[in-house]
Design a protein around this motif. Structure first.
Motif, mmCIF file in Angstrom:
data_model
loop_
_atom_site.group_PDB
_atom_site.id
_atom_site.type_symbol
_atom_site.label_atom_id
_atom_site.label_comp_id
_atom_site.label_asym_id
_atom_site.label_seq_id
_atom_site.Cartn_x
_atom_site.Cartn_y
_atom_site.Cartn_z
ATOM 1 N N THR A 94 0.780 -1.044 -0.224
ATOM 2 C CA THR A 94 0.024 -0.153 -0.233
ATOM 3 C C THR A 94 0.740 1.208 -0.038
ATOM 4 O O THR A 94 0.836 2.586 -0.405
ATOM 5 C CB THR A 94 -1.342 -0.450 1.381
ATOM 6 O OG1 THR A 94 -2.055 -1.565 0.700
ATOM 7 C CG2 THR A 94 -1.791 1.446 1.263
ATOM 8 N N GLN A 131 -7.930 0.233 -1.457
ATOM 9 C CA GLN A 131 -7.915 -1.300 -0.245
ATOM 10 C C GLN A 131 -9.121 -0.765 0.117
ATOM 11 O O GLN A 131 -10.203 -1.757 0.606
ATOM 12 C CB GLN A 131 -6.993 -1.347 0.466
ATOM 13 C CG GLN A 131 -7.072 -2.348 1.179
ATOM 14 C CD GLN A 131 -5.564 -2.372 1.334
ATOM 15 O OE1 GLN A 131 -4.846 -2.067 1.630
ATOM 16 N NE2 GLN A 131 -5.546 -4.672 1.564
ATOM 17 N N ASP A 165 -5.647 -1.009 -5.410
ATOM 18 C CA ASP A 165 -5.234 -2.042 -3.872
ATOM 19 C C ASP A 165 -6.024 -3.092 -3.411
ATOM 20 O O ASP A 165 -6.849 -2.527 -2.704
ATOM 21 C CB ASP A 165 -4.682 -0.838 -2.598
ATOM 22 C CG ASP A 165 -4.225 -1.177 -1.792
ATOM 23 O OD1 ASP A 165 -3.781 -2.016 -1.558
ATOM 24 O OD2 ASP A 165 -3.936 -0.655 -0.441
ATOM 25 N N GLU A 166 -5.421 -4.464 -3.484
ATOM 26 C CA GLU A 166 -6.522 -5.050 -3.428
ATOM 27 C C GLU A 166 -7.700 -4.987 -3.487
ATOM 28 O O GLU A 166 -8.555 -5.442 -3.065
ATOM 29 C CB GLU A 166 -6.198 -5.310 -1.617
ATOM 30 C CG GLU A 166 -4.849 -5.721 -1.143
ATOM 31 C CD GLU A 166 -4.379 -6.713 -0.099
ATOM 32 O OE1 GLU A 166 -5.263 -7.360 -0.013
ATOM 33 O OE2 GLU A 166 -2.888 -6.507 0.176
HETATM 34 MG MG LIG Z 1 -2.596 -2.365 2.051
#
Ligand SMILES: [Mg+2]
Ligand SMILES: Nc1ncnc2c1ncn2[C@@H]1O[C@H](COP(=O)(O)OP(=O)(O)O)[C@@H](O)[C@H]1O
Lengths: 304, 407
Positions: B57, B96, B170-171
């Motif tokens: 991140t 995220q 991000d994911e």
């Molecule tokens: Mg992360």
């Protein structure tokens, strides 16, 4: 708490969880009793008083129950200026308190977020004036503004103030006093919303091509709106009924009398209870209408 | 200073190169990124894979401009953007945490970036983006009225609609269930190839990284351990971390005892394992070598020594788990940790049973030699969530067994 009294989104969510049970109603009972005893009863009494008429041939200050609605015409004719002035001053004071309170709340709630100790200290400083009586603080300002005082001296020196003119007793000093006294009421609710503001949303604004100013206008401010609304209400309502700042004994003069000052005079000096009661009802009605319009407009978030 | 790629109404024609040069990020008392160099060619689908807390991140935030690097430079499309602000960079992020604006409708959320850039058909384009993620029917709702998965798709639409030169994810599929996840993976790939954007996809899911990305970089403790095509990484991991994080591996540590022009041979607690020299990072001293479980076969009689084949054993089967197409065995050999073997259940293959004596054999060219110095922990930490369900099942089984033995 009053800080979060107006959060439209939460109210919407709560409305879906309406379960009526006898127990819930029972739990409501103390509240209802309190409301009837301490709000409805005085209100009714006030309403009845506002319709009284003098006892013919009676003593000064002796009234009997009647339906004299002309009392309202009388007060509006006699005290129209003071009524308008009240709302004007209260609006100005709310505006200034907002202009000072918002940056203050932003600083404490967002800039100082990583320093909890400093944050707590600043909050205490915002509340600190409450440790001293409202009357004393206002009197202190009267001293500071007095003709021999430092502020007046400075103002005369740079020529804003003519010889013998004073700061107290002017619209400036009354609005100043109102603003000063209500800054904490404006700051705290705004602080409460800003303190909870998810800064990742602000980052998302930046990521989506919004400059810091645009992000503030489109993200931060709308999300702080509940606090701004609570704050302005907590300032505007009491400020429009205030009778200390505008009083001759404090920062005002007869030229700056507000509706609260007039009500006080009618109750305590002129002993014209019906007029005082009628003025109170007028004050309440106007506030209700203004606040209603305000909340309705801001509730649909088209305010911004 | 405004970046021309973000000027009004201008969509990125194609993805842009991303170049990180000597990037470091130190937080007070903690180094999150340590001297990172990374080049992502324009138009590629790049995955940054690593366990939680390894700095993924932070890397994205540095690229997006939400964080300033302590050292190093960031170049997008050849232009140095290190000192520019987030809103000036031709980059969009799928956060995220989604970070959808709660006070706006879904449509307003998606149109936000377009409006800031003064794009004319903002509303129409926003509707199109919502159709892409199959959420146009909820465009009038607020984010709080959507499920986590739906919010994630809105976040995706909100970023993709801007057609940024570089899209940071991000994911982005973390909250989706498996079916939707697969569907979104395909859609993401489609969007990426359709528009030719550069995608930088961060994930801790090795399967996702391998199926979606052209190039995978495995990150550990703020550094990139290895980078390459998914198959390349899988077949020839360079470090123990990569070998165990990306799929499973059986690792053996020992001294190099002989070495010829083509290969080295390692003695690990009596097992002699040969690795081709091109596949060995280190050629002498104490080294760690390994093999993937599916490359190993089991025999119940001692196989004849042959060139080109590694033989280890005998050992005993300590666990068998049957999963339809394949069977996973766990073999215990004195002096080694448990060794995993996956065997395809082809019709004639014979099942082995718990307690059977077996030998392990595999072709020498399937061995790999790692760069790690000295002995590596045999059970290098694996992140919980990235494991495929079969290995979770076996792990649970192993845990249960351990508990039973204790009790
Ligand atoms: Mg992360
Ligand atoms: N603002 C910060 N201050 C201090 N440490 C941080 C900060 N942000 C992240 N970290 C630390 O940096 C490391 C990497 O974090 P992150 O990039 O979020 O990991 P990942 O996304 O790979 O899970 C973590 O150990 C985290 O605690």
């Amino acid at each position: 708490m009053a800080f979060s009294a107006f959060t439209p989104t939460e109210q919407k969510a709560d409305a879906s969880i309406q379960k009526r049970s006898p127990v819930a109603l029972l739990l409501l009972l103390p509240g209802v009793i309190f409301l009837v005893l301490f709000f409805v009863t005085p209100l009714l009494s006030l309403l009845l008083t506002s319709l009284q008429e003098p006892v013919p041939g009676g003593f000064f200050g002796e009234y009997r129950q009647a339906l004299r609605w002309e009392n309202y015409v009388f007060v509006l004719e006699t005290y129209g200026t003071q009524t308008l002035r009240s709302f004007g001053y209260a609006a100005l004071a709310s505006l200034f308190a907002l202009l000072i309170g918002f940056p203050l709340a932003y600083f404490i709630g967002i800039t100082l977020r990583r320093f909890p100790l400093l944050q707590a200290l600043c909050l205490v400083l915002v509340i600190a004036p409450f440790f001293i009586s409202f009357l004393l603080r206002t009197l202190a300002w009267k001293q500071i503004f007095a003709i021999e005082g430092p502020v007046a001296g400075f103002f005369s020196m740079i020529g804003i103030l003519g010889p013998g003119q004073s700061i107290t007793g002017t619209a400036f000093s009354v609005v100043f006093g109102l603003t000063y006294n209500f800054i904490p009421f404006m700051t705290l609710p705004i602080y409460a919303t800003l303190e909870r503001l998810d800064l990742r949303l602000v980052e998302a604004g930046g990521d989506l091509y919004a400059s810091p100013a645009t992000t503030f206008r489109t993200v931060t401010l709308p999300l702080a709106a509940p606090g701004v609304i609570s704050g302005t209400l907590l300032t505007f309502i009491p400020a429009s009924g205030d009778y200390i700042n505008a009083s001759r004994d404090f920062l005002g003069s007869t030229e700056t009398a507000m509706i609260g000052t007039v009500i006080e005079a009618n109750f305590l000096v002129l002993q014209n209870y019906p007029a005082a009661a009628a003025l109170s009802i007028v004050l309440m009605a106007v506030i209700l209408v203004l606040v209603g319009i305000y909340v309705k407009r801001s509730g649909t978030e088209d305010l911004l | 200073m405004t970046n021309s790629a973000v000027s009004r109404g201008d969509f990125a024609e194609a993805g842009a190169d991303l170049e990180l040069v000597g990037i470091s990020k130190r937080f007070p008392g903690f180094t999150a990124i340590d001297d990172l160099d990374l080049t992502i060619p324009a138009g590629s689908f790049f995955a940054l894979l690593g366990p939680s807390g390894c700095g993924k991140t932070t890397t994205l935030r540095l690229i997006a401009g939400l964080e300033e690097p302590t050292a190093g430079r960031i170049l997008i499309g050849g232009k140095d953007v290190t000192r520019t602000k987030a809103f000036q960079r031709p980059v969009n992020t799928v956060f995220q945490s989604y970070a959808l604006f709660p006070h706006m409708t879904i449509l307003e959320n998606v149109a936000f970036g377009l409006k800031r850039r003064g794009v004319k058909d903002a509303t129409r384009l926003a509707h199109e983006a919502l159709q892409l993620v199959e959420l146009d029917h909820v465009s009038a709702r607020r984010p709080s009225q959507l499920s986590g998965g739906q919010q994630q798709r809105v976040a995706l639409a909100r970023a993709v609609v801007n057609r940024p030169a570089l899209l940071l994810l991000d994911e982005p599929l973390g909250a989706l269930d498996l079916k939707l996840r697969r569907q979104m993976q395909i859609e993401l790939k489609d969007i990426q190839s359709e528009v030719g954007l550069t995608f930088l996809h961060v994930t801790h899911d090795q399967e996702e990284a391998m199926t979606m990305a052209d190039t995978v970089a495995v990150m550990n403790k703020g550094q990139i351990e290895q980078m390459g095509a998914p198959q390349e990484l899988y077949e020839l991991p360079r470090t123990a971390f990569v070998a165990t994080f990306l799929g499973q591996s059986n690792l053996f540590t020992g001294q190099v005892v002989s070495s010829n022009a083509d290969s080295i041979t390692v003695d690990s607690a009596g097992a002699r394992i040969t690795v081709p020299k091109p596949r060995a990072e280190r050629q002498s001293g104490l080294v760690t070598v390994g093999v993937r479980p599916e490359k190993v076969s089991l025999t119940s009689t001692k196989p004849a020594e042959a060139a080109g084949v590694n033989v280890v054993g005998p050992g005993r089967i300590s666990d068998v788990s049957f999963s339809g197409v394949s069977t996973q065995y766990e073999v215990t050999i004195a002096g080694h940790g448990p060794i995993s073997v996956f065997e395809q259940n082809t019709s004639i293959s014979r099942m082995h049973h718990d307690g059977d004596e077996v030998w392990l054999t595999w072709s020498v060219e399937h061995s790999f030699g790692l760069a790690d110095e000295g002995d590596v922990e045999h059970d290098a930490p694996r992140f919980v969530d990235d494991t495929p369900t079969t290995s979770i099942a076996t792990r649970k089984r192993a845990q249960l067994k351990a508990e039973l033995e204790e009790g």
